[in-house]
Design a protein around this motif. Structure first.
Motif, PDB file in Angstrom:
ATOM      1  N   GLY A   1     -23.979 108.807  40.321  1.00 11.16           N
ATOM      2  CA  GLY A   1     -23.290 107.919  41.234  1.00 11.16           C
ATOM      3  C   GLY A   1     -21.795 108.043  41.322  1.00 11.16           C
ATOM      4  N   THR A   2     -21.061 107.560  40.303  1.00 10.55           N
ATOM      5  CA  THR A   2     -19.603 107.477  40.359  1.00 10.55           C
ATOM      6  C   THR A   2     -18.954 108.837  40.542  1.00 10.55           C
ATOM      7  OG1 THR A   2     -19.658 105.529  38.931  1.00 10.55           O
ATOM      8  CG2 THR A   2     -17.548 106.667  39.157  1.00 10.55           C
ATOM      9  N   LYS A   3     -19.357 109.812  39.697  1.00 13.75           N
ATOM     10  CA  LYS A   3     -18.755 111.138  39.795  1.00 13.75           C
ATOM     11  C   LYS A   3     -19.145 111.827  41.092  1.00 13.75           C
ATOM     12  CE  LYS A   3     -17.829 112.449  35.008  1.00 13.75           C
ATOM     13  NZ  LYS A   3     -16.400 112.672  35.297  1.00 13.75           N
ATOM     14  N   ALA A   4     -20.413 111.728  41.456  1.00 14.39           N
ATOM     15  CA  ALA A   4     -20.884 112.410  42.660  1.00 14.39           C
ATOM     16  C   ALA A   4     -20.198 111.863  43.908  1.00 14.39           C
ATOM     17  CB  ALA A   4     -22.398 112.258  42.785  1.00 14.39           C
ATOM     18  N   LYS A   5     -19.771 110.640  43.875  1.00 10.72           N
ATOM     19  CA  LYS A   5     -19.136 110.023  45.039  1.00 10.72           C
ATOM     20  C   LYS A   5     -17.619 109.896  44.877  1.00 10.72           C
ATOM     21  CE  LYS A   5     -22.936 109.181  47.359  1.00 10.72           C
ATOM     22  NZ  LYS A   5     -23.185 109.803  48.671  1.00 10.72           N
ATOM     23  N   SER A   6     -17.050 110.620  43.913  1.00 12.05           N
ATOM     24  CA  SER A   6     -15.597 110.548  43.707  1.00 12.05           C
ATOM     25  C   SER A   6     -14.888 111.516  44.642  1.00 12.05           C
ATOM     26  CB  SER A   6     -15.258 110.884  42.242  1.00 12.05           C
ATOM     27  OG  SER A   6     -15.468 112.268  41.996  1.00 12.05           O
ATOM     28  N   SER A   7     -13.568 111.386  44.717  1.00 16.85           N
ATOM     29  CA  SER A   7     -12.786 112.270  45.591  1.00 16.85           C
ATOM     30  C   SER A   7     -12.779 113.711  45.082  1.00 16.85           C
ATOM     31  CB  SER A   7     -11.348 111.743  45.708  1.00 16.85           C
ATOM     32  OG  SER A   7     -10.749 111.629  44.427  1.00 16.85           O
ATOM     33  N   ASP A   8     -13.199 113.946  43.838  1.00 17.45           N
ATOM     34  CA  ASP A   8     -13.302 115.313  43.315  1.00 17.45           C
ATOM     35  C   ASP A   8     -14.425 116.092  43.995  1.00 17.45           C
ATOM     36  OD1 ASP A   8     -11.261 115.338  41.187  1.00 17.45           O
ATOM     37  OD2 ASP A   8     -12.512 113.791  40.268  1.00 17.45           O
TER      38      ASP A   8
ATOM     39  N   ARG B   1     -10.788 127.888  54.263  1.00 15.83           N
ATOM     40  CA  ARG B   1     -10.488 127.579  52.877  1.00 15.83           C
ATOM     41  C   ARG B   1     -10.997 126.174  52.611  1.00 15.83           C
ATOM     42  NH1 ARG B   1      -5.095 130.277  53.345  1.00 15.83           N
ATOM     43  NH2 ARG B   1      -4.373 128.333  54.260  1.00 15.83           N
ATOM     44  N   LEU B   2     -11.499 125.950  51.410  1.00 12.49           N
ATOM     45  CA  LEU B   2     -11.953 124.626  50.997  1.00 12.49           C
ATOM     46  C   LEU B   2     -11.000 124.123  49.920  1.00 12.49           C
ATOM     47  CD1 LEU B   2     -15.832 125.153  50.915  1.00 12.49           C
ATOM     48  CD2 LEU B   2     -14.467 123.976  52.640  1.00 12.49           C
ATOM     49  N   ARG B   3     -10.210 123.093  50.283  1.00  9.48           N
ATOM     50  CA  ARG B   3      -9.196 122.549  49.392  1.00  9.48           C
ATOM     51  C   ARG B   3      -9.675 121.195  48.871  1.00  9.48           C
ATOM     52  NH1 ARG B   3      -4.911 119.643  51.248  1.00  9.48           N
ATOM     53  NH2 ARG B   3      -5.263 120.534  53.337  1.00  9.48           N
ATOM     54  N   ASN B   4      -9.747 121.104  47.545  1.00  6.44           N
ATOM     55  CA  ASN B   4     -10.242 119.867  46.942  1.00  6.44           C
ATOM     56  C   ASN B   4      -9.296 118.709  47.247  1.00  6.44           C
ATOM     57  OD1 ASN B   4     -10.485 117.963  44.256  1.00  6.44           O
ATOM     58  ND2 ASN B   4     -12.431 118.881  44.861  1.00  6.44           N
ATOM     59  N   LEU B   5      -9.865 117.601  47.706  1.00  7.69           N
ATOM     60  CA  LEU B   5      -9.042 116.470  48.147  1.00  7.69           C
ATOM     61  C   LEU B   5      -8.270 115.857  46.996  1.00  7.69           C
ATOM     62  CD1 LEU B   5      -8.305 114.571  50.519  1.00  7.69           C
ATOM     63  CD2 LEU B   5     -10.220 113.114  49.811  1.00  7.69           C
ATOM     64  N   ALA B   6      -8.898 115.763  45.825  1.00  5.74           N
ATOM     65  CA  ALA B   6      -8.255 115.071  44.704  1.00  5.74           C
ATOM     66  C   ALA B   6      -7.225 115.942  44.003  1.00  5.74           C
ATOM     67  CB  ALA B   6      -9.318 114.607  43.707  1.00  5.74           C
ATOM     68  N   SER B   7      -7.579 117.170  43.668  1.00  7.40           N
ATOM     69  CA  SER B   7      -6.700 118.020  42.855  1.00  7.40           C
ATOM     70  C   SER B   7      -5.907 119.019  43.677  1.00  7.40           C
ATOM     71  CB  SER B   7      -7.540 118.781  41.811  1.00  7.40           C
ATOM     72  OG  SER B   7      -8.509 119.578  42.462  1.00  7.40           O
ATOM     73  N   ASN B   8      -6.214 119.145  44.970  1.00  8.62           N
ATOM     74  CA  ASN B   8      -5.502 120.049  45.885  1.00  8.62           C
ATOM     75  C   ASN B   8      -5.670 121.531  45.523  1.00  8.62           C
ATOM     76  OD1 ASN B   8      -4.002 119.997  48.330  1.00  8.62           O
ATOM     77  ND2 ASN B   8      -2.185 120.718  47.217  1.00  8.62           N
ATOM     78  N   CYS B   9      -6.643 121.843  44.670  1.00  7.80           N
ATOM     79  CA  CYS B   9      -6.912 123.242  44.349  1.00  7.80           C
ATOM     80  C   CYS B   9      -7.867 123.826  45.396  1.00  7.80           C
ATOM     81  CB  CYS B   9      -7.501 123.385  42.947  1.00  7.80           C
ATOM     82  SG  CYS B   9      -9.115 122.585  42.725  1.00  7.80           S
ATOM     83  N   ILE B  10      -7.908 125.144  45.473  1.00  4.88           N
ATOM     84  CA  ILE B  10      -8.672 125.821  46.519  1.00  4.88           C
ATOM     85  C   ILE B  10      -9.825 126.589  45.895  1.00  4.88           C
ATOM     86  CG2 ILE B  10      -8.555 127.626  48.296  1.00  4.88           C
ATOM     87  CD1 ILE B  10      -5.684 126.788  48.775  1.00  4.88           C
ATOM     88  N   LEU B  11     -10.992 126.478  46.473  1.00  6.31           N
ATOM     89  CA  LEU B  11     -12.186 127.167  45.995  1.00  6.31           C
ATOM     90  C   LEU B  11     -11.964 128.676  46.079  1.00  6.31           C
ATOM     91  CD1 LEU B  11     -15.088 126.298  45.039  1.00  6.31           C
ATOM     92  CD2 LEU B  11     -15.849 126.912  47.344  1.00  6.31           C
ATOM     93  N   VAL B  12     -12.210 129.386  44.959  1.00  2.18           N
ATOM     94  CA  VAL B  12     -11.887 130.810  44.894  1.00  2.18           C
ATOM     95  C   VAL B  12     -13.013 131.568  44.190  1.00  2.18           C
ATOM     96  CG1 VAL B  12     -10.564 130.457  42.766  1.00  2.18           C
ATOM     97  CG2 VAL B  12     -10.182 132.514  44.123  1.00  2.18           C
TER      98      VAL B  12
END
Length: 775
Positions: free
Chosen positions: A466-473, A500-511
């Motif tokens: 629940g919580t993790k799966a629905k977090s901004s991460d 590019r897929l940029r993570n909303l919470a950490s602003n890192c990019i899928l690589v």
């Protein structure tokens, strides 16, 4: 200082009667050490005159030589007939697949006839020639096999004969090459006999393999270079232009057959640099003439081979018009134009609820993938990997959580919001739900990636958490990068919209990092991580993903080919890069080491000959074993040549040997061409990490065999009497003929118990009776 007539006489075969090279090409140094010395009268230029004059200056001269070197044509025809017999004798005896015939016949030749795309580590020319022989043999391209006997309707004998023709051509080219390098007719014939009577070259020319075309074009490059070498005193003449162009054509053919052919380009390149340097040192040569030498050589020796090389790929692409999944690494615009491509028709828009497959633009990374296995360290959550094959675990359900422009920061987006219908565009926030494991793509900076510690770990979090799966991460912002022109409308479309897929919470990019996970827990799949570098403007293809498959039952499929563009240069570059990567991935399997594979150090002295087929008593057995006298002899002279050269240069400087400048220069020029060809085709294999086999030494062996004959003639003519020369010639010919005959049962196939062949194992490492490395 001008050169004396004595020092410049008897130098070139093709000089016109009474002609002399213009004074502007005379070097300041003594003749014999220039790329362009004087050409003398034709009366003194024959091979007979050269050999006689040369022998008269030898150390142990006992009288003027009176050798009869006429009859080149008769010798050439006789040697060619012998080559035809040795290559074609019992060529169709074994009616089952031998060595790599399955690989080159099924995987390449048959697919060319069926126009089915395929991928290999080699350029296409030699494979297309095999396909041509298959076409002439009236094959319909439907026969597929893994091994076993050929069916009656497959004319494998014709295909082997076609391939053997390339091996036959080695003999006359060897003779012509040695004649151009100033070897008398009978010693040139000895060199051609050496090439004809090597068992390894013979046996590898008798099957449907790439080795015979490669050897043929390698020999052709050397032959044309030797003819061009003889014309160096007549620059810009019709003959000079002809052999310069033919040298470039030969280089294009050999490099288009196998990348080993680039070693031939290196040989010609080094020879050309040497000539251009000597001309640069000639202050009497006009700048215009020097510039013309550069221009014509660049056009003939660089541009012409490149045009031929690229033209082979043009034909390759034209022939392979049907889709196969081996084309998945090619640009999407190329793939959708292949007939039968399942990706050609898909829904044009990617909308919420679509099931998609994301493919990394990093070569070798494959699809964004997940499975139930966990990371052994870090978060110990479910793995996210790159997988190179189509699989159900590659499918993700895409959910749009927020439309671009409707939020300013992370807190404005609630992970619990219901998915928003409609097409997904640039800047939208999405979640990727993994269908097979009911989990979400998730990233956080608290853990490092398992292999690349500079990146953050990416994992999959189960919906039950629940919580993790629905977090901004678990939310990702879509950035569209360089879409197809006809798809540049701000929305995502399959195949033509890199994102590019940029993570909303950490602003890192899928690589896709380019690394491989451990085989024990990650199954050797590609590592996928999250790159936290803020400089997104410099991101490479490793950060780009394409929706390769878009499944949505609510939308109508369209022909995506009309929206996609492609270009030959892009396809050519991508395919050659993939060839390089695939070639480097062919690492040795040490469990099989020396059963089939062998290291370069073992090749010159033939430590580990290779069994080409099974070794049952009743089967027809072939061993890739060379003529020991030729292999050991050529290895010895090639390895000792640097020491010999050093000794002779010292003697030359100390004037303790009776050589003319032209004589010594003629010897050095020919020796460096032949020995240089051996070194360039052999030594680079020590730097290669890929798997190697003994047949990789055959191009180097060809140069080595010619160098052996070259050394026998030159050393004998310097140190022996005229009568002794004929004895040397006869002894060498008989010795090599004996070696070929002795091992011929393993060249032409032995169908009885191998123990019936007595005395075949001259070295304990040879796998004749028993393979000490056999598994």
């Amino acid at each position: 200082m001008s050169a004396s007539p004595e020092s410049t006489s008897i130098f070139y075969d093709h000089a016109q009667p009474g002609s002399r090279f213009d004074d502007m090409h005379l070097p300041q140094r003594p003749a014999g050490f220039s790329a362009y010395p004087l050409a003398e009268k034709e009366g003194d230029n024959s091979a007979t005159a050269y050999a006689s004059a040369r022998h008269s200056n030898s150390r142990n001269h006992r009288g003027r030589a009176h050798w009869n070197w006429s009859g080149d044509r008769i010798l050439l025809i006789s040697l060619t007939l012998l080559a035809i017999f040795t290559k074609l004798y019992r060529i169709g005896r074994r009616d089952s697949v031998s060595w790599d015939e399955s690989h080159f016949y099924k995987n390449f030749s048959q697919k060319y006839l069926r126009h089915l795309f395929h991928h290999d580590v080699h350029p296409p020319l030699a494979k297309m020639l095999i396909a041509l022989s298959n076409y002439f043999a009236d094959s319909n391209g439907t026969y597929t096999f893994e091994g076993g006997d050929y069916p009656a309707y497959v004319n494998y004998t014709f295909m082997r004969v076609f391939n053997a023709a390339f091996g036959i051509a080695l003999t006359p080219m060897a003779f012509l090459t040695c004649r151009q390098l100033r070897m008398p007719s009978h010693f040139a014939a000895l060199a051609a006999l050496f090439v004809t009577l090597d068992n390894a070259i013979c046996v590898m020319s008798r099957f449907i393999l790439l080795d015979a075309p490669l050897l043929c074009f390698t020999a052709l490059s050397l032959t044309m270079l030797s003819y061009f070498y003889r014309q160096r005193a007549n620059p810009f003449s019709p003959e000079w232009f002809k052999y310069l162009i033919l040298t470039g054509v030969a280089l294009g053919l050999v490099s288009s057959s196998k990348w080993v052919g680039f070693f031939a380009i290196a040989l010609v390149g080094l020879y050309t640099i040497h000539e251009l340097y000597e001309m640069f040192c000639n202050v009497r040569m006009p700048v215009r003439d020097y510039a013309m030498h550069w221009i014509f050589r660049i056009m003939a020796l660089l541009i012409a081979p490149l045009v031929i090389y690229m033209s082979c790929f043009v034909v390759h692409f034209l022939m392979l018009s049907r889709y196969d999944n081996s084309a998945n690494f090619m640009p999407m615009g190329f793939q959708v134009r292949l007939r039968g491509n399942p990706l050609s028709r898909q829904p044009y828009d990617v909308q919420t609820g679509a099931q998609v497959r994301l493919y990394s633009q990093s070569s070798g990374a494959g699809y964004l993938h997940s499975h139930a296995h966990k990371y052994p360290s870090g978060s110990q959550r479910q793995q996210i990997t790159g997988y190179g094959f189509a699989d159900q675990n590659n499918f993700w359900n895409i959910e749009r959580k927020r439309v671009a422009g409707t939020f300013k920061n992370v807190d404005d987006v609630s992970p619990h919001d219901a998915p928003i219908d409609g097409p997904i565009g640039n800047g939208d926030v999405i979640a990727l739900h993994h269908n097979s494991t009911d989990s979400y793509l998730y990233a956080e900076t608290g853990f490092n990636a398992p292999i690349s510690s500079q990146f953050s770990e990416v994992s999959a979090v189960s919906s039950s958490e629940g919580t993790k799966a629905k977090s901004s991460d678990s939310l990702w912002v879509v950035d569209i990068v360089s879409p197809e022109k006809r798809m540049n409308d701000g929305r995502i479309h399959p195949l033509g919209t890199p994102i590019r897929l940029r993570n909303l919470a950490s602003n890192c990019i899928l690589v896709a990092t380019g690394e491989r996970l451990d085989k024990d827990w990650g199954w050797g799949q590609a590592e996928v991580a999250c790159d936290g570098d803020d400089d997104v403007s410099l991101k490479s293809s490793k950060h780009l993903w394409t929706i390769e498959r878009n499944s949505n039952k609510n939308l109508t499929a369209v022909d995506l080919g009309k929206y996609m563009s492609t270009s030959f240069l892009k396809n050519f570059a991508v395919l050659n890069r993939q060839m390089w990567l695939t070639n480097n991935a062919l690492i040795p399997d040490h469990d099989k080491h020396n059963v089939l594979e062998s290291d370069p150090w073992s090749w010159p002295f033939m430590v580990y000959p290779m069994r080409m087929v099974g070794w049952d008593d009743s089967s027809i057995k072939y061993l890739e074993i060379g003529n020991p006298f030729l292999w050991w002899g050529s290895a010895t002279v090639c390895l000792l040549f640097p020491l010999q050269l050093f000794y002779w240069l010292v003697c030359w400087q100390r004037k303790c040997m009776n050589w003319r400048a032209t004589e010594f220069r003629e010897y050095i020029d020919g020796a460096m061409i032949l020995w240089g060809g051996w070194a360039l085709h052999y030594l680079p294999f020590f730097a290669m990490g890929r798997v190697t086999y003994i047949h990789h030494y055959l191009p180097a062996l060809y140069f080595g065999i010619l160098f052996l004959a070259y050394q026998i003639y030159n050393v004998s003519s310097w140190y022996l009497s005229e009568r002794s020369l004929s004895r040397v010639l006869f002894t060498c010919a008989v010795t090599v003929l004996f070696g070929f005959w002795w091992f011929s049962p393993l060249t032409y196939g032995w169908n009885k118990p191998i123990t019936d062949l007595k005395g075949m194992q001259w070295a304990s490492s040879w796998p004749v009776y028993k393979d000490q490395f056999e598994l």
